[in-house]
Design an enzyme around this catalytic site. Sequence first.
Site, PDB file in Angstrom:
ATOM      1  CD  GLU A 198     -11.153  -5.937 -22.311  1.00 29.16           C
ATOM      2  OE1 GLU A 198     -12.129  -6.478 -23.228  1.00 29.16           O
ATOM      3  OE2 GLU A 198     -11.392  -4.940 -21.755  1.00 29.16           O
ATOM      4  CG  HIS A 220       3.425  -2.705 -14.441  1.00 25.71           C
ATOM      5  ND1 HIS A 220       3.097  -3.644 -14.082  1.00 25.71           N
ATOM      6  CD2 HIS A 220       4.612  -2.747 -15.430  1.00 25.71           C
ATOM      7  CE1 HIS A 220       4.025  -4.589 -14.484  1.00 25.71           C
ATOM      8  NE2 HIS A 220       4.966  -4.073 -14.992  1.00 25.71           N
ATOM      9  CG  ASN A 265       2.351   3.215  -5.788  1.00 30.43           C
ATOM     10  OD1 ASN A 265       2.896   4.111  -6.233  1.00 30.43           O
ATOM     11  ND2 ASN A 265       2.989   2.050  -5.880  1.00 30.43           N
ATOM     12  N   GLY A 297       0.623  -1.108  -0.026  1.00 32.56           N
ATOM     13  CA  GLY A 297       0.154   0.091  -0.015  1.00 32.56           C
ATOM     14  C   GLY A 297       0.854   1.454   0.018  1.00 32.56           C
TER      15      GLY A 297
HETATM   16  C1  GAR Z   1       4.343  -1.318  -7.102  1.00 32.68           C
HETATM   17  O1  GAR Z   1       5.621  -1.458  -7.350  1.00 32.68           O
HETATM   18  C2  GAR Z   1       3.452  -1.364  -8.351  1.00 32.68           C
HETATM   19  O2  GAR Z   1       3.778  -0.584  -9.357  1.00 32.68           O
HETATM   20  C3  GAR Z   1       3.344  -2.686  -8.524  1.00 32.68           C
HETATM   21  O3  GAR Z   1       3.152  -3.391  -7.345  1.00 32.68           O
HETATM   22  C4  GAR Z   1       3.760  -2.528  -6.158  1.00 32.68           C
HETATM   23  C5  GAR Z   1       2.944  -2.439  -5.205  1.00 32.68           C
HETATM   24  O4  GAR Z   1       3.469  -1.667  -4.076  1.00 32.68           O
HETATM   25  N1  GAR Z   1       2.388  -3.144  -9.353  1.00 32.68           N
HETATM   26  C6  GAR Z   1       2.315  -4.187 -10.274  1.00 32.68           C
HETATM   27  O5  GAR Z   1       3.212  -5.028 -10.593  1.00 32.68           O
HETATM   28  C7  GAR Z   1       1.079  -4.208 -11.057  1.00 32.68           C
HETATM   29  N2  GAR Z   1       1.190  -4.986 -12.419  1.00 32.68           N
HETATM   30  P1  GAR Z   1       2.634  -1.104  -2.989  1.00 32.68           P
HETATM   31  O6  GAR Z   1       1.479  -1.848  -2.360  1.00 32.68           O
HETATM   32  O7  GAR Z   1       3.500  -0.499  -1.874  1.00 32.68           O
HETATM   33  O8  GAR Z   1       2.013   0.243  -3.864  1.00 32.68           O
END
Ligand code: GAR
Length: 202
Positions: free
Chosen positions: A143, A110, A15, A13
């Site tokens: 999607e 991403h 982000n 969490g």
């Molecule tokens: C982040 O690095 C995000 O970009 C990635 O998961 C992590 C979540 O971190 N998302 C993906 O890979 C989506 N395909 P967070 O929970 O600390 O935000």
Amino acid sequence: MKKRIGVLLSGRGSNFEALAESVAAGRIPNAEIAVVISNREGAPGIQRAESRGIKTRVIPSKGLEREVYDRQVAAVLDEHKADLICLAGYMRLLSPFFVAKFPNRILNIHPSLLPSFPGLESQRQALEYGVKFAGCTVHFVDENLDAGPIVIQAVVAVEDQDTEESLSARILKEEHRVYSQAVKIVLEEKYKMVGRRVLLTN
Ligand code: GAR
């Protein structure tokens, strides 16, 4: 009326927290985080939201067919009148039902320069491939996995001494910066779509 953001997450969490900070600091003006939804019980992102006094909901996805699950999530987003849905480490593919219900109203972050390295462990994929520049992408969601029109990307140089951890940390810092910028652009409708291109307007 404030624009209402619904956040979907599965884990840490950070982000989400960066978005919440930006809302609180006025970097995303005229907005509020209406609800944070996790598909995993015990996701640290849920505790982070609770300690900020933001409404949370855990909707376990295990064993549910994709659309059946997505209908439950959509109902909670409707209940909280979400204008924009931000995926923040949400490790699930969305059903065509969900994507069609919220056209151009779902963003994802991403940790790669898409379309390179979609899927899992993107930072590791980038290191193993040997790219000299990595980064992150905020894009509208369709999607397909980590696809959809790109709103913002940020570039991070790969250093010879980088490990997966050190590269991921530098990319994450950029994620936290650009996600808020992208949310502001989209909420303020300061863009137009030309095919797949998201062009910024004033
Ligand atoms: C982040 O690095 C995000 O970009 C990635 O998961 C992590 C979540 O971190 N998302 C993906 O890979 C989506 N395909 P967070 O929970 O600390 O935000």
